[in-house]
Enzyme design. Structure first.
Site, PDB file in Angstrom:
ATOM      1  N   ASN A  19      49.574  19.034  53.842  1.00 50.47           N
ATOM      2  CA  ASN A  19      49.677  17.677  53.272  1.00 50.47           C
ATOM      3  C   ASN A  19      51.110  17.512  52.773  1.00 50.47           C
ATOM      4  OD1 ASN A  19      49.960  18.263  50.359  1.00 50.47           O
ATOM      5  ND2 ASN A  19      47.882  19.050  50.494  1.00 50.47           N
ATOM      6  N   ASN A  68      36.392  20.515  47.692  1.00 47.80           N
ATOM      7  CA  ASN A  68      36.293  20.465  49.144  1.00 47.80           C
ATOM      8  C   ASN A  68      35.267  21.439  49.718  1.00 47.80           C
ATOM      9  OD1 ASN A  68      39.733  20.090  48.786  1.00 47.80           O
ATOM     10  ND2 ASN A  68      38.417  18.444  49.500  1.00 47.80           N
ATOM     11  N   ARG A  87      41.889  26.322  56.270  1.00 47.78           N
ATOM     12  CA  ARG A  87      40.869  26.302  55.218  1.00 47.78           C
ATOM     13  C   ARG A  87      39.457  26.600  55.732  1.00 47.78           C
ATOM     14  NH1 ARG A  87      41.137  22.002  50.492  1.00 47.78           N
ATOM     15  NH2 ARG A  87      39.858  23.674  49.645  1.00 47.78           N
ATOM     16  N   ARG A 134      41.527  13.480  56.516  1.00 45.13           N
ATOM     17  CA  ARG A 134      40.708  14.691  56.520  1.00 45.13           C
ATOM     18  C   ARG A 134      39.315  14.467  57.089  1.00 45.13           C
ATOM     19  NH1 ARG A 134      42.992  18.761  53.441  1.00 45.13           N
ATOM     20  NH2 ARG A 134      45.246  18.553  53.599  1.00 45.13           N
ATOM     21  N   HIS A 163      42.904  12.517  50.256  1.00 45.73           N
ATOM     22  CA  HIS A 163      41.483  12.639  49.926  1.00 45.73           C
ATOM     23  C   HIS A 163      41.133  11.488  48.982  1.00 45.73           C
ATOM     24  CE1 HIS A 163      41.274  17.290  50.582  1.00 45.73           C
ATOM     25  NE2 HIS A 163      40.530  16.718  51.514  1.00 45.73           N
ATOM     26  N   ASP A 165      39.450  11.494  46.300  1.00 42.20           N
ATOM     27  CA  ASP A 165      39.550  11.810  44.863  1.00 42.20           C
ATOM     28  C   ASP A 165      40.996  11.851  44.354  1.00 42.20           C
ATOM     29  OD1 ASP A 165      40.488  14.263  45.800  1.00 42.20           O
ATOM     30  OD2 ASP A 165      38.892  15.463  44.885  1.00 42.20           O
ATOM     31  N   ALA A 251      50.358  21.795  45.628  1.00 42.32           N
ATOM     32  CA  ALA A 251      49.487  21.983  46.795  1.00 42.32           C
ATOM     33  C   ALA A 251      48.762  20.688  47.133  1.00 42.32           C
ATOM     34  CB  ALA A 251      48.466  23.079  46.523  1.00 42.32           C
ATOM     35  N   CYS A 257      40.218  18.088  41.983  1.00 42.78           N
ATOM     36  CA  CYS A 257      40.165  18.926  43.184  1.00 42.78           C
ATOM     37  C   CYS A 257      39.695  20.344  42.861  1.00 42.78           C
ATOM     38  CB  CYS A 257      41.538  19.035  43.833  1.00 42.78           C
ATOM     39  SG  CYS A 257      42.315  17.492  44.232  1.00 42.78           S
TER      40      CYS A 257
HETATM   41  N1  ARG Z   1      46.074  22.101  49.612  1.00 42.66           N
HETATM   42  C1  ARG Z   1      44.749  21.548  49.640  1.00 42.66           C
HETATM   43  C2  ARG Z   1      44.531  20.799  50.949  1.00 42.66           C
HETATM   44  O1  ARG Z   1      45.465  20.227  51.444  1.00 42.66           O
HETATM   45  C3  ARG Z   1      44.551  20.651  48.458  1.00 42.66           C
HETATM   46  C4  ARG Z   1      43.149  20.103  48.359  1.00 42.66           C
HETATM   47  C5  ARG Z   1      42.976  19.072  47.282  1.00 42.66           C
HETATM   48  N2  ARG Z   1      41.633  18.739  47.128  1.00 42.66           N
HETATM   49  C6  ARG Z   1      41.140  17.514  46.837  1.00 42.66           C
HETATM   50  N3  ARG Z   1      39.876  17.383  46.630  1.00 42.66           N
HETATM   51  N4  ARG Z   1      41.900  16.461  46.823  1.00 42.66           N
HETATM   52  O2  ARG Z   1      43.457  20.785  51.497  1.00 42.66           O
END
Ligand code: ARG
Length: 269
Positions: A19, A68, A87, A134, A163, A165, A251, A257
């Site tokens: 991201n 997630n 992931r 995503r 995302h 959230d 991140a 998150c």
């Molecule tokens: N580095 C993770 C990703 O890119 C961060 C996830 C953040 N999670 C969230 N629920 N916004 O997947």
């Protein structure tokens, strides 16, 4: 009492870039990340909720972002199908942990990407689901069929808010705070139609991940750096707990998150 799932940051780090916030050249400071996560854990532990942990795994640096892991409704757990292979390895650990807690696992078709509570948030009886960066929009229909609730799909248009959230936070009184520009026109209209009393977050405050907040009734745990939002939440009678989250923002994540609700809802209407 609300129950939450968190994952300690033992193996957390910026090891890949999936991201726009992530840069391997600008890694997270491990000790500071540990301290910030402990601050979140301690703050939540003092509020009206029960915190559960999952064991972190080497080689899965983003496993800290338990939002997630999937979506939990009642005794059902719908595991995520991660878009990025980096992931994907988290899935089996989250599934095992949820089975261990007695949840019934409901699988989505493998070919549909879905990133759990990070992209699926109830506001009243409506489950808002974000898509494009995503989650796939097609996963939303599958979720609606599984749960038997109204799902409204909203397109995310700003890659920094990849995302749901990161740009939308429903409140228990039926309101929500959000960063409208993260949505396309249709999404903005859908949210305005269904959610009463929206608080608009400025671009400046949104980029501090202010919408990425854990809401426990009248308590809101959010990253520091959003004085205007905090003032408006105080006016509505919420208590705000502002935490430093710099190492996780590197991140692309912050307070919300790092948390998954177990369950997000007891049942759907
Ligand atoms: N580095 C993770 C990703 O890119 C961060 C996830 C953040 N999670 C969230 N629920 N916004 O997947």
């Amino acid at each position: 009492m609300r129950e939450l799932l968190l994952c300690p940051p033992d193996y957390y780090g910026i090891e890949y870039e999936i991201n726009p916030w992530m840069s391997r050249a600008r890694g997270a400071q491990a000790e500071l990340a540990q301290k910030q996560w402990e601050g979140l854990h301690a703050t939540l532990s003092k509020l009206d909720c029960k915190v559960h942990l999952i064991a972190p795994q080497p080689g899965l640096p983003d496993m800290v972002f338990t939002a997630n892991a999937g979506l939990t409704i009642g005794r059902k757990f719908i595991p995520s199908n991660f878009r990025h292979t980096e992931r994907a390895g988290e899935q089996s650990f989250f599934v095992e942990r949820m089975k261990q807690r007695g949840y019934e696992v409901r699988w989505l078709p493998e070919n549909l990407y879905f990133e759990g509570e990070g992209d699926a948030l109830f506001s009243g009886d409506v489950l808002f689901c974000g898509y494009k960066f995503r989650s796939d929009i097609q996963s939303h229909r599958a979720i609606a069929d599984m749960l038997g609730c109204l799902v409204i799909s909203v397109e995310l248009v700003d890659p920094r808010f990849y995302h749901l959230d990161t740009c939308f936070c429903p409140l228990p009184d039926g309101g929500a705070f959000w960063f409208p520009m993260a949505f396309d026109e249709y999404g903005q209209r859908a949210i305005r139609e269904h959610v009463i009393d929206l608080i608009d977050v400025s671009q400046e405050e949104a980029t501090h991940f202010s919408c990425n907040a854990v809401v426990l009734e009248r308590d809101i745990v959010l990253p520091e750096g959003a004085p205007q939002l905090v003032t408006r939440l105080h006016e509505r009678g919420y208590r705000c707990h502002e935490l430093p989250m710099s190492e996780f923002i590197k991140a692309g994540g912050a307070c919300k998150c790092l948390v998954m609700f177990m369950p997000q809802r007891e049942s759907v209407a």
